[in-house]
Design a protein around this motif. Structure first.
Motif, PDB file in Angstrom:
ATOM      1  N   PRO A   1     -22.565   6.512   1.779  1.00  0.00           N
ATOM      2  CA  PRO A   1     -22.931   6.729   0.373  1.00  0.00           C
ATOM      3  C   PRO A   1     -22.248   7.979  -0.181  1.00  0.00           C
ATOM      4  N   PHE A   2     -21.608   7.851  -1.329  1.00  0.00           N
ATOM      5  CA  PHE A   2     -20.878   8.972  -1.903  1.00  0.00           C
ATOM      6  C   PHE A   2     -20.859   8.820  -3.401  1.00  0.00           C
ATOM      7  N   ARG A   3     -20.893   9.931  -4.119  1.00  0.00           N
ATOM      8  CA  ARG A   3     -20.906   9.886  -5.575  1.00  0.00           C
ATOM      9  C   ARG A   3     -19.922  10.901  -6.144  1.00  0.00           C
ATOM     10  N   PHE A   4     -19.244  10.500  -7.209  1.00  0.00           N
ATOM     11  CA  PHE A   4     -18.380  11.379  -7.987  1.00  0.00           C
ATOM     12  C   PHE A   4     -18.851  11.341  -9.434  1.00  0.00           C
ATOM     13  N   ARG A   5     -18.738  12.455 -10.133  1.00  0.00           N
ATOM     14  CA  ARG A   5     -19.044  12.464 -11.552  1.00  0.00           C
ATOM     15  C   ARG A   5     -18.220  13.546 -12.249  1.00  0.00           C
ATOM     16  N   ASP A   6     -18.104  13.415 -13.562  1.00  0.00           N
ATOM     17  CA  ASP A   6     -17.374  14.395 -14.395  1.00  0.00           C
ATOM     18  C   ASP A   6     -15.951  14.623 -13.884  1.00  0.00           C
ATOM     19  N   ILE A   7     -15.234  13.524 -13.632  1.00  0.00           N
ATOM     20  CA  ILE A   7     -13.850  13.628 -13.160  1.00  0.00           C
ATOM     21  C   ILE A   7     -12.940  13.825 -14.371  1.00  0.00           C
ATOM     22  N   ARG A   8     -12.153  14.879 -14.355  1.00  0.00           N
ATOM     23  CA  ARG A   8     -11.219  15.166 -15.435  1.00  0.00           C
ATOM     24  C   ARG A   8      -9.850  15.491 -14.840  1.00  0.00           C
ATOM     25  N   ILE A   9      -8.809  14.995 -15.482  1.00  0.00           N
ATOM     26  CA  ILE A   9      -7.444  15.191 -14.984  1.00  0.00           C
ATOM     27  C   ILE A   9      -6.567  15.683 -16.131  1.00  0.00           C
ATOM     28  N   LYS A  10      -5.783  16.707 -15.871  1.00  0.00           N
ATOM     29  CA  LYS A  10      -4.775  17.178 -16.816  1.00  0.00           C
ATOM     30  C   LYS A  10      -3.410  17.073 -16.148  1.00  0.00           C
ATOM     31  N   ASP A  11      -2.497  16.352 -16.783  1.00  0.00           N
ATOM     32  CA  ASP A  11      -1.158  16.158 -16.224  1.00  0.00           C
ATOM     33  C   ASP A  11      -0.318  17.403 -16.478  1.00  0.00           C
ATOM     34  N   LEU A  12       0.085  18.084 -15.391  1.00  0.00           N
ATOM     35  CA  LEU A  12       0.925  19.277 -15.486  1.00  0.00           C
ATOM     36  C   LEU A  12       2.385  18.976 -15.146  1.00  0.00           C
ATOM     37  N   SER A  13       2.734  17.688 -15.063  1.00  0.00           N
ATOM     38  CA  SER A  13       4.097  17.310 -14.691  1.00  0.00           C
ATOM     39  C   SER A  13       5.103  17.836 -15.714  1.00  0.00           C
ATOM     40  N   PRO A  14       6.272  18.264 -15.256  1.00  0.00           N
ATOM     41  CA  PRO A  14       7.307  18.696 -16.209  1.00  0.00           C
ATOM     42  C   PRO A  14       7.897  17.532 -16.994  1.00  0.00           C
ATOM     43  N   ASP A  15       7.737  16.313 -16.482  1.00  0.00           N
ATOM     44  CA  ASP A  15       8.283  15.123 -17.159  1.00  0.00           C
ATOM     45  C   ASP A  15       7.261  13.989 -17.087  1.00  0.00           C
ATOM     46  N   PRO A  16       6.164  14.080 -17.848  1.00  0.00           N
ATOM     47  CA  PRO A  16       5.121  13.041 -17.786  1.00  0.00           C
ATOM     48  C   PRO A  16       5.699  11.655 -18.031  1.00  0.00           C
ATOM     49  N   GLU A  17       5.152  10.673 -17.326  1.00  0.00           N
ATOM     50  CA  GLU A  17       5.675   9.316 -17.417  1.00  0.00           C
ATOM     51  C   GLU A  17       5.247   8.654 -18.726  1.00  0.00           C
ATOM     52  N   PRO A  18       6.165   7.995 -19.422  1.00  0.00           N
ATOM     53  CA  PRO A  18       5.789   7.297 -20.655  1.00  0.00           C
ATOM     54  C   PRO A  18       4.995   6.039 -20.349  1.00  0.00           C
ATOM     55  N   ALA A  19       4.229   5.598 -21.338  1.00  0.00           N
ATOM     56  CA  ALA A  19       3.451   4.378 -21.176  1.00  0.00           C
ATOM     57  C   ALA A  19       4.359   3.159 -21.244  1.00  0.00           C
ATOM     58  N   GLY A  20       3.927   2.073 -20.598  1.00  0.00           N
ATOM     59  CA  GLY A  20       4.608   0.795 -20.731  1.00  0.00           C
ATOM     60  C   GLY A  20       5.636   0.480 -19.672  1.00  0.00           C
ATOM     61  N   MET A  21       5.761   1.288 -18.620  1.00  0.00           N
ATOM     62  CA  MET A  21       6.748   1.003 -17.589  1.00  0.00           C
ATOM     63  C   MET A  21       6.329  -0.221 -16.775  1.00  0.00           C
ATOM     64  N   VAL A  22       7.324  -1.030 -16.366  1.00  0.00           N
ATOM     65  CA  VAL A  22       7.091  -2.288 -15.671  1.00  0.00           C
ATOM     66  C   VAL A  22       7.660  -2.198 -14.259  1.00  0.00           C
ATOM     67  N   HIS A  23       6.871  -2.589 -13.266  1.00  0.00           N
ATOM     68  CA  HIS A  23       7.331  -2.562 -11.873  1.00  0.00           C
ATOM     69  C   HIS A  23       8.329  -3.697 -11.634  1.00  0.00           C
ATOM     70  N   LEU A  24       9.414  -3.368 -10.929  1.00  0.00           N
ATOM     71  CA  LEU A  24      10.450  -4.359 -10.636  1.00  0.00           C
ATOM     72  C   LEU A  24      10.404  -4.862  -9.196  1.00  0.00           C
ATOM     73  N   ILE A  25       9.506  -4.336  -8.364  1.00  0.00           N
ATOM     74  CA  ILE A  25       9.370  -4.800  -6.981  1.00  0.00           C
ATOM     75  C   ILE A  25       8.039  -5.529  -6.876  1.00  0.00           C
ATOM     76  N   ASN A  26       8.104  -6.854  -6.787  1.00  0.00           N
ATOM     77  CA  ASN A  26       6.897  -7.678  -6.807  1.00  0.00           C
ATOM     78  C   ASN A  26       6.926  -8.738  -5.718  1.00  0.00           C
ATOM     79  N   GLY A  27       7.207  -8.320  -4.492  1.00  0.00           N
ATOM     80  CA  GLY A  27       7.200  -9.242  -3.367  1.00  0.00           C
ATOM     81  C   GLY A  27       8.518  -9.968  -3.189  1.00  0.00           C
ATOM     82  N   MET A  28       8.549 -10.832  -2.179  1.00  0.00           N
ATOM     83  CA  MET A  28       9.762 -11.561  -1.831  1.00  0.00           C
ATOM     84  C   MET A  28       9.760 -12.954  -2.435  1.00  0.00           C
ATOM     85  N   ASP A  29      10.949 -13.464  -2.698  1.00  0.00           N
ATOM     86  CA  ASP A  29      11.158 -14.848  -3.130  1.00  0.00           C
ATOM     87  C   ASP A  29      12.301 -15.390  -2.287  1.00  0.00           C
ATOM     88  N   GLY A  30      11.968 -16.025  -1.180  1.00  0.00           N
ATOM     89  CA  GLY A  30      12.996 -16.450  -0.237  1.00  0.00           C
ATOM     90  C   GLY A  30      13.532 -15.251   0.526  1.00  0.00           C
TER      91      GLY A  30
END
Length: 281
Positions: free
Chosen positions: A83-112
């Protein structure tokens, strides 16, 4: 190294500041670059700790240095079956180059025999292992089915000892089946910690940091993950390694084509994790 407040199997806390079982505890964790500070219940238990060569997996005979692990990624909470509980989780991004929204992953498993949405040319062998694209041997390349114009691309990269690879963009496979390299079209963002001129972050034989070819040198190393970012927009091409700007150039030779990743030679092993792209057109 496994007590409350420790960086698991890497760095022990300077003092035990955890409250009695059943009580709430407050954590504050700040990571800037490779420097970690942690407060537990207001006590500074990790002060300016460097993510260096410390760390192992399960036991000390299996080293897993902090400075070889991924430099970007997700924040996760663990369910260990208790049993474990978390509350009041807050995150501030300090990255020098924050990632933009809308990026699409190009690695989605194998096809043959190829990852889904890609096709392979020549001698490289490509697999997807636990979500990571792995290329072995070569020479050979893996190309996207889709063409792109302006984009931003990000991925985590790791290459083995004396490994060599590259991320091509706006390229096409060579029509000659006996020629393992793409035709003379597009640019290659280099992955190589040993080439004194075309090292990781440079555009191969095209663009280097402002200090010039061979002067700045790589900030990456073999067998360690690093973050690669490429942005090409309105003729301006930039690369970043672990958030550090490497090249910034106006280029007008190409403006459309495929992505490709390179397997360079026999014994080569290259890994790409969280390979994702955002169209800017």
């Amino acid at each position: 190294l496994r007590n409350c407040g420790a960086v698991y199997e890497a760095i022990a806390p300077s003092v035990m500041a955890v409250n009695e079982p059943g009580s709430w505890n407050t954590y504050r964790v700040r990571l800037v670059g490779d420097t970690l500070d942690v407060w537990l219940n207001g006590v500074h238990i990790h002060e300016g700790q460097k993510l260096d060569g410390r760390g192992f997996f399960r036991n000390e005979s299996q080293p897993l240095p902090l400075d070889s692990r991924a430099t970007t990624g997700y924040i996760a909470l663990q369910d260990h079956g208790h049993p474990f509980r978390f509350r009041d989780i807050r995150i501030k991004d300090l990255s020098p180059d924050p990632e933009p929204a809308g990026m699409v992953h190009l690695i989605n498993g194998m096809d043959g025999d190829s990852p889904r949405g890609w096709f392979a040319e020549d001698a490289g062998r490509w697999t997807v292992e636990h979500g990571t694209l792995v290329g072995r041997d070569g020479p050979g390349h893996l190309f996207t089915d889709t063409e792109y114009t302006d984009f931003e691309m990000r991925t985590l990269v790791k290459v083995n000892e004396r490994g060599n690879s590259g991320i091509y963009f706006w390229c096409e496979p060579h029509p000659d089946p006996n020629m393992p390299w793409p035709i003379e079209q597009g640019y290659e963002a280099q992955v190589d910690q040993h080439d004194p001129k075309n090292y990781t972050g440079c555009l191969y034989n095209k663009v280097w940091p402002e200090s010039g070819p061979g002067e700045a040198g790589p900030i990456t190393r073999d067998n360690a993950w690093f973050d690669y970012r490429i942005r090409a927009e309105d003729g301006r091409v930039r690369t970043w390694i672990n958030g550090v700007l490497f090249v910034d150039a106006e280029l007008d030779e190409f403006d459309r084509g495929r992505f490709a990743v390179q397997g360079h030679h026999t014994g080569n092993e290259i890994r790409f994790k969280d390979f994702r792209v955002l169209r800017l057109d």
